[in-house]
Design an enzyme around this catalytic site. Structure first.
Site, PDB file in Angstrom:
ATOM      1  N   ASP A 159       0.840  -1.202   0.000  1.00 32.66           N
ATOM      2  CA  ASP A 159       0.000   0.000   0.000  1.00 32.66           C
ATOM      3  C   ASP A 159       0.879   1.256   0.000  1.00 32.66           C
ATOM      4  O   ASP A 159       0.626   2.198   0.752  1.00 32.66           O
ATOM      5  CB  ASP A 159      -0.949   0.003   1.196  1.00 32.66           C
ATOM      6  CG  ASP A 159      -2.081   1.026   1.039  1.00 32.66           C
ATOM      7  OD1 ASP A 159      -2.404   1.381  -0.122  1.00 32.66           O
ATOM      8  OD2 ASP A 159      -2.629   1.472   2.067  1.00 32.66           O
ATOM      9  N   LYS A 207       2.048   4.706  -1.074  1.00 31.92           N
ATOM     10  CA  LYS A 207       1.429   5.890  -1.656  1.00 31.92           C
ATOM     11  C   LYS A 207       1.912   7.089  -0.842  1.00 31.92           C
ATOM     12  O   LYS A 207       2.429   6.915   0.285  1.00 31.92           O
ATOM     13  CB  LYS A 207      -0.102   5.790  -1.611  1.00 31.92           C
ATOM     14  CG  LYS A 207      -0.676   5.547  -0.212  1.00 31.92           C
ATOM     15  CD  LYS A 207      -2.182   5.344  -0.263  1.00 31.92           C
ATOM     16  CE  LYS A 207      -2.738   5.040   1.131  1.00 31.92           C
ATOM     17  NZ  LYS A 207      -4.210   4.833   1.100  1.00 31.92           N
ATOM     18  N   ASN A 224       1.252   7.410   2.867  1.00 35.43           N
ATOM     19  CA  ASN A 224       1.964   6.508   3.775  1.00 35.43           C
ATOM     20  C   ASN A 224       3.466   6.783   3.801  1.00 35.43           C
ATOM     21  O   ASN A 224       4.245   5.924   4.227  1.00 35.43           O
ATOM     22  CB  ASN A 224       1.704   5.049   3.385  1.00 35.43           C
ATOM     23  CG  ASN A 224       0.292   4.614   3.740  1.00 35.43           C
ATOM     24  OD1 ASN A 224      -0.344   5.207   4.608  1.00 35.43           O
ATOM     25  ND2 ASN A 224      -0.202   3.593   3.067  1.00 35.43           N
ATOM     26  N   ASP A 272       2.747   2.651   8.031  1.00 40.97           N
ATOM     27  CA  ASP A 272       1.492   1.916   7.796  1.00 40.97           C
ATOM     28  C   ASP A 272       1.718   0.609   7.047  1.00 40.97           C
ATOM     29  O   ASP A 272       1.525   0.511   5.829  1.00 40.97           O
ATOM     30  CB  ASP A 272       0.482   2.775   7.048  1.00 40.97           C
ATOM     31  CG  ASP A 272      -0.933   2.202   7.152  1.00 40.97           C
ATOM     32  OD1 ASP A 272      -1.075   1.047   7.600  1.00 40.97           O
ATOM     33  OD2 ASP A 272      -1.888   2.895   6.782  1.00 40.97           O
ATOM     34  N   THR A 289      -4.398   0.705  -2.932  1.00 35.85           N
ATOM     35  CA  THR A 289      -5.197   1.902  -3.174  1.00 35.85           C
ATOM     36  C   THR A 289      -5.353   2.125  -4.671  1.00 35.85           C
ATOM     37  O   THR A 289      -4.352   2.094  -5.396  1.00 35.85           O
ATOM     38  CB  THR A 289      -4.510   3.132  -2.543  1.00 35.85           C
ATOM     39  OG1 THR A 289      -4.384   2.916  -1.125  1.00 35.85           O
ATOM     40  CG2 THR A 289      -5.313   4.394  -2.791  1.00 35.85           C
TER      41      THR A 289
END
Length: 443
Positions: free
Chosen positions: A141, A143, A146, A159, A181
């Site tokens: 994840d 991005k 994060n 995260d 995401t």
């Protein structure tokens, strides 16, 4: 797991260790406070998680996985987990406090960044991601939301709630959980047919680089299905202000075919990545090139293990009690965890000898500083070739802890290999088996 002596409210003290301060933010399952470590005076962030909310949402395994992963990855560009505490109703995570906010907020506030600054952020991101991959951790994840920035402007990955470990792969060697995401997830993840966690993370890194340089996502559409089709085709355009080297790199990262997508070893040799920056000075260590690490040989030094790492290796470090569930059995699957006074060079030599003689000519590679990985030849069984990883940590002068575990293949074959070859070959250098308790007393 230590119990907390306060409810995590402002002004309270947890376990006599952390003085709780103001709330920094709220999440789905709790809040994050700034706190002061009374032992050191250091400011930390304490994440307070409500167990009932987590269990009700079916997210207990995700929280346990996040903790298990974060205790495995200690790196300058990854937010550090200092300590875990729990009461009947709450879990407390004491984390490194990062004051600079999200990279996402910086992009929203200022738009795209200059290539020299983007290069610094991207190098730090790749260094952290490559470190995770070398330890069998896939973030899944990645991005800008994060990625945090500290006061010096250095990037910190955070995260790990959707992360996966190498042993989560199915018999085909691939991960199959659909997560991430929209806009950042790799096309093979969206196809839901199995994917390589490392290659999926590199795609997300490519999207982040594009966002840094362009100030927008490469794949955009109001219709989510149409956007996914663009992702599958690699349908995007590089803005005209990008340099030639950047235009050559981005398509290698945003390659819809994971088989031909660039690897980290190839990435670090790309002209854009290697170019000397003139932006603010930040010390960024390049990712470890396995081939160069092998050439370095005995010059590699074991990683230093802190108390939290030491405790986490023990059989008693079971995250199930956080939610008062059953203990997970067989974590070590017949592997070895022992202390030794043998120098790191001697331990590595023993392991290489086991691989060459007792393991049927297994292929040996370095797996980072102080680590060795060996893998069987041929196709292997239904679960692939047997692979064994050994990590060596320094816990005190002349005292090492060696953690040997299965890194691939069939569990029964692994147990047989340990009992027939590994244990007999190492028994004369074992100073203390199951060392977290005995080493703690000794040092």
């Amino acid at each position: 797991m230590a119990a907390a002596a306060a409810d995590g409210k402002k002004g309270g003290v947890l376990q006599g260790r952390y003085e709780m301060g103001r709330v920094l933010g709220h999440g789905n399952f709790g809040r994050v406070h700034v706190a002061r470590d009374l032992r050191t005076g250091q400011s930390v962030a304490v994440k307070v998680v409500a167990k009932e909310k987590v269990v009700r949402a079916g997210m207990a395994e995700q929280i346990k996985r996040e903790i298990a992963v974060m205790k495995r990855v200690s790196h300058p560009n990854i937010v550090e987990l200092h300590e875990v505490m729990a009461t009947r109703s709450k879990i407390y995570l004491a984390l490194e406090l990062v004051r600079g906010g999200e990279l996402f907020a910086r992009i929203v506030r200022s738009g795209r960044v200059k290539e020299d600054v983007a290069r610094l952020y991207f190098r730090q991101l790749i260094s952290a991601v490559d470190f995770c991959h070398a330890r069998g951790v896939y973030h899944r994840d990645l991005k800008p939301e994060n990625l945090l920035l500290d006061e010096a402007g250095n990037l910190k990955v955070v995260d790990f709630g959707l992360s996966a470990l190498a042993d989560h792969a199915r018999a085909d060697g691939l991960l199959h959980t659909l997560c991430g995401t929209p806009g950042y997830a790799a096309p093979e993840v969206l196809l839901d047919k199995g994917y390589d966690g490392a290659k999926a993370d590199l795609w997300s890194c490519g999207v982040i680089l594009y966002v840094l340089l362009a100030g927008s996502l490469p794949f955009q559409d109001d219709n989510i299905v149409t956007m996914y089709k663009k992702v599958q085709r690699g349908d995007y355009r590089c803005p005209p202000w990008l340099s030639t080297d950047a235009r050559r790199l981005i398509p290698r990262l945003l390659d819809p075919n994971p088989a031909t997508r660039i690897t980290v070893a190839e990435l670090v040799e790309m002209p854009w990545f290697k170019k000397t920056s003139i932006a603010r000075p930040v010390s960024v260590e390049p990712p470890v090139d396995p081939a160069r690490a092998k050439e370095a040989g005995d010059k590699d030094e074991p990683e230093t293990m802190n108390a939290f790492h030491l405790i986490s290796l023990s059989e008693g470090f079971d995250l199930s009690p956080l939610f008062e569930g059953r203990s997970s059995a067989g974590r070590r699957e017949g592997g070895m965890l022992f202390a030794t006074r043998e120098p790191a060079r001697g331990v590595v030599s023993r392991l290489e000898d086991v691989a060459a003689r007792g393991g049927g000519q297994m292929r040996v590679t370095k797996s980072g500083a102080g680590g060795v990985r060996f893998e069987g030849a041929g196709r292997g069984g239904p679960k692939g070739r047997l692979a064994v990883a050994a990590e060596i940590f320094t816990v005190a002068p002349s005292v090492l802890v060696v953690d040997v575990k299965k890194d691939g293949g069939d569990t029964l074959e692994y147990r047989s290999f340990c009992s027939e070859h590994l244990r007999p070959a190492l028994q004369d250098i074992v100073w203390a088996a199951d060392p977290p308790a005995s080493v703690a007393l000794a040092v």
